[in-house]
Design an enzyme around this catalytic site. Structure first.
Site, mmCIF file in Angstrom:
data_model
loop_
_atom_site.group_PDB
_atom_site.id
_atom_site.type_symbol
_atom_site.label_atom_id
_atom_site.label_comp_id
_atom_site.label_asym_id
_atom_site.label_seq_id
_atom_site.Cartn_x
_atom_site.Cartn_y
_atom_site.Cartn_z
ATOM 1 N N ASN A 71 0.813 -1.116 -0.054
ATOM 2 C CA ASN A 71 0.064 0.065 -0.244
ATOM 3 C C ASN A 71 1.002 1.067 -0.145
ATOM 4 O O ASN A 71 1.579 1.403 1.051
ATOM 5 C CB ASN A 71 -0.873 0.025 1.367
ATOM 6 C CG ASN A 71 -1.915 1.054 1.300
ATOM 7 O OD1 ASN A 71 -2.563 1.288 2.452
ATOM 8 N ND2 ASN A 71 -2.308 1.678 0.226
ATOM 9 N N ASN A 75 -6.291 10.783 0.490
ATOM 10 C CA ASN A 75 -6.480 9.613 -0.321
ATOM 11 C C ASN A 75 -5.956 10.185 -1.904
ATOM 12 O O ASN A 75 -5.618 11.142 -2.015
ATOM 13 C CB ASN A 75 -8.219 9.546 -0.639
ATOM 14 C CG ASN A 75 -8.699 8.947 0.791
ATOM 15 O OD1 ASN A 75 -7.835 7.979 1.284
ATOM 16 N ND2 ASN A 75 -9.620 9.275 1.294
ATOM 17 N N CYS A 97 -5.229 6.034 8.291
ATOM 18 C CA CYS A 97 -4.268 5.154 7.468
ATOM 19 C C CYS A 97 -3.512 4.092 8.236
ATOM 20 O O CYS A 97 -2.414 4.585 8.633
ATOM 21 C CB CYS A 97 -3.846 5.589 6.278
ATOM 22 S SG CYS A 97 -3.099 4.657 5.303
ATOM 23 N N GLY A 98 -3.802 2.939 8.318
ATOM 24 C CA GLY A 98 -3.064 2.117 9.078
ATOM 25 C C GLY A 98 -1.451 1.637 8.694
ATOM 26 O O GLY A 98 -0.427 1.897 9.512
ATOM 27 N N ASN A 99 -1.626 1.284 7.337
ATOM 28 C CA ASN A 99 -0.112 1.384 6.784
ATOM 29 C C ASN A 99 0.656 2.530 6.709
ATOM 30 O O ASN A 99 1.717 2.615 6.814
ATOM 31 C CB ASN A 99 -0.406 0.598 5.127
ATOM 32 C CG ASN A 99 -0.840 -0.652 5.145
ATOM 33 O OD1 ASN A 99 -0.492 -1.551 6.230
ATOM 34 N ND2 ASN A 99 -1.803 -0.994 4.405
ATOM 35 N N ASN A 125 -14.631 2.160 3.420
ATOM 36 C CA ASN A 125 -13.748 1.046 3.029
ATOM 37 C C ASN A 125 -14.499 -0.512 2.808
ATOM 38 O O ASN A 125 -14.834 -0.933 4.018
ATOM 39 C CB ASN A 125 -12.354 1.024 3.751
ATOM 40 C CG ASN A 125 -11.871 2.412 3.747
ATOM 41 O OD1 ASN A 125 -11.030 2.733 2.760
ATOM 42 N ND2 ASN A 125 -12.037 3.129 4.894
ATOM 43 N N GLU A 131 -10.732 0.487 -1.514
ATOM 44 C CA GLU A 131 -10.423 1.822 -0.396
ATOM 45 C C GLU A 131 -11.267 2.736 -0.991
ATOM 46 O O GLU A 131 -11.299 3.141 -2.191
ATOM 47 C CB GLU A 131 -9.170 2.020 -0.232
ATOM 48 C CG GLU A 131 -8.114 1.093 0.526
ATOM 49 C CD GLU A 131 -7.274 1.662 0.946
ATOM 50 O OE1 GLU A 131 -7.136 2.724 1.708
ATOM 51 O OE2 GLU A 131 -5.983 1.153 0.729
ATOM 52 N N ARG A 132 -12.182 3.318 -0.040
ATOM 53 C CA ARG A 132 -12.708 4.800 -0.305
ATOM 54 C C ARG A 132 -11.857 5.791 -0.889
ATOM 55 O O ARG A 132 -10.594 6.015 -0.292
ATOM 56 C CB ARG A 132 -13.125 5.352 1.164
ATOM 57 C CG ARG A 132 -13.961 6.724 1.042
ATOM 58 C CD ARG A 132 -14.393 7.131 2.419
ATOM 59 N NE ARG A 132 -13.078 7.108 3.481
ATOM 60 C CZ ARG A 132 -13.342 7.882 4.638
ATOM 61 N NH1 ARG A 132 -14.409 8.309 5.005
ATOM 62 N NH2 ARG A 132 -12.393 7.801 5.258
ATOM 63 N N CYS A 147 -4.701 -2.427 3.039
ATOM 64 C CA CYS A 147 -5.163 -1.282 3.862
ATOM 65 C C CYS A 147 -4.899 -1.617 5.372
ATOM 66 O O CYS A 147 -5.692 -2.627 5.859
ATOM 67 C CB CYS A 147 -6.767 -1.096 3.560
ATOM 68 S SG CYS A 147 -7.578 0.122 4.445
ATOM 69 N N GLY A 148 -4.216 -0.840 6.065
ATOM 70 C CA GLY A 148 -3.953 -1.362 7.318
ATOM 71 C C GLY A 148 -5.065 -1.118 8.142
ATOM 72 O O GLY A 148 -5.411 -2.033 8.960
#
Length: 276
Positions: A13, A74, A83-85, A186, A204-205, A213-214
């Site tokens: 990602n 985004n 965003c986790g990643n 998402n 993903e949105r 996606c994290g």
């Protein structure tokens, strides 16, 4: 004016990271879209701006003005909460650049603070906070409607269990309930492959299908546990871009996975001005 950038990814990602501590860059939606475009720009799923909280007008109330803030956008130019990643890549940059003391430190986002730990092997663990289950909703993909679990990980997710993620066509936006998710969602689809192991794909949105996606892997882990009538536990999540580990407790959740940098350089002023 040369504008510095780095290119990195978390389980593929990928992100353009812009060091901008004083918030001097005019980061318009048009520039974000151009940066993320894989033909006319650098190509990425999103943009991470490294900025002090005091330089942002929409920083959360109560945040220390000198705190490092992950201003995430985004690929379509829209602003996102979390965003986790991306936060793993962001944390790895702060550590590598010597902008923080020690391996453990906080990262601020529009979803609040996320404590991060950078490990010697380059992986990063992020405390993603307590997860909120939103209830059930539906999505339609490949002509089939699936009931999924709505999960808030600082941003909205809908996780559906399917027989095989490999057979899904996620090249177009799956349908969802816009009243249930008025700001978009998402959409994760998971396939159970073991008692604590799943495969996942995601639309993903504001981006489309991504390699990972994290926050989506955290939501997927919550949904996988819920399918076993559990609220806590550890889940290994395989996404097209790699593998991460999610642990959910009564009080919080953590996400552990890689953060990799592949390039750094500068954007030309003429390119930047083209997309004002």
């Amino acid at each position: 004016m040369a504008i510095a950038f780095l290119k990195g990814h978390g389980t593929e990602n990928d992100f353009v990271l812009l060091p901008d501590p004083d918030g001097e860059l005019d980061l318009t939606a048009g520039r974000v879209r151009a940066l993320c475009d894989r033909q006319r720009g650098l190509g990425a799923d999103g943009v991470l701006r490294v900025v002090r909280a005091k330089a942002l007008a929409d920083a959360p109330a109560g945040v220390d003005g000198d705190a490092w803030f992950m201003d995430y956008r985004n690929a379509d130019g829209s602003i996102a909460e979390m965003c986790g990643n991306g936060v793993r890549v962001f944390a790895r940059y702060l550590s590598d650049a010597g902008l923080v003391d020690g391996p453990e430190f906080p990262v601020w986002s529009r979803a609040g603070v996320r404590p991060a730990t950078v490990h010697p092997d380059g992986t990063v663990t992020v405390d993603m906070g307590r997860i909120r289950v939103l209830g059930q909703s539906t999505t339609t993909v490949n002509g089939s409607t699936h009931t999924g679990l709505g999960v808030d990980v600082g941003n909205p997710h809908l996780v559906s269990v399917v027989d095989s993620v490999a057979e899904l066509d996620l090249t177009t936006q799956p349908a969802f309930d816009h009243e249930f998710f008025p700001r978009g969602v998402n959409l994760e689809f998971i396939e159970v492959v073991g008692s604590a192991e799943i495969r996942m794909r995601v639309h993903e949105r504001g981006v489309g299908e991504t390699r990972s996606c994290g926050t989506g892997t955290v939501a997927a882990a919550v949904a996988a546990l819920a399918a076993r009538r559990l609220t806590t536990g550890a889940v290994t999540v395989h996404i097209p871009g790699g593998t991460v580990t999610v642990t959910v407790t009564d009080d919080t959740s953590t996400l552990t996975g890689p953060a990799v940098f592949v390039a750094e350089g500068t954007l030309t002023e003429s390119w930047w001005d083209t997309y004002a």
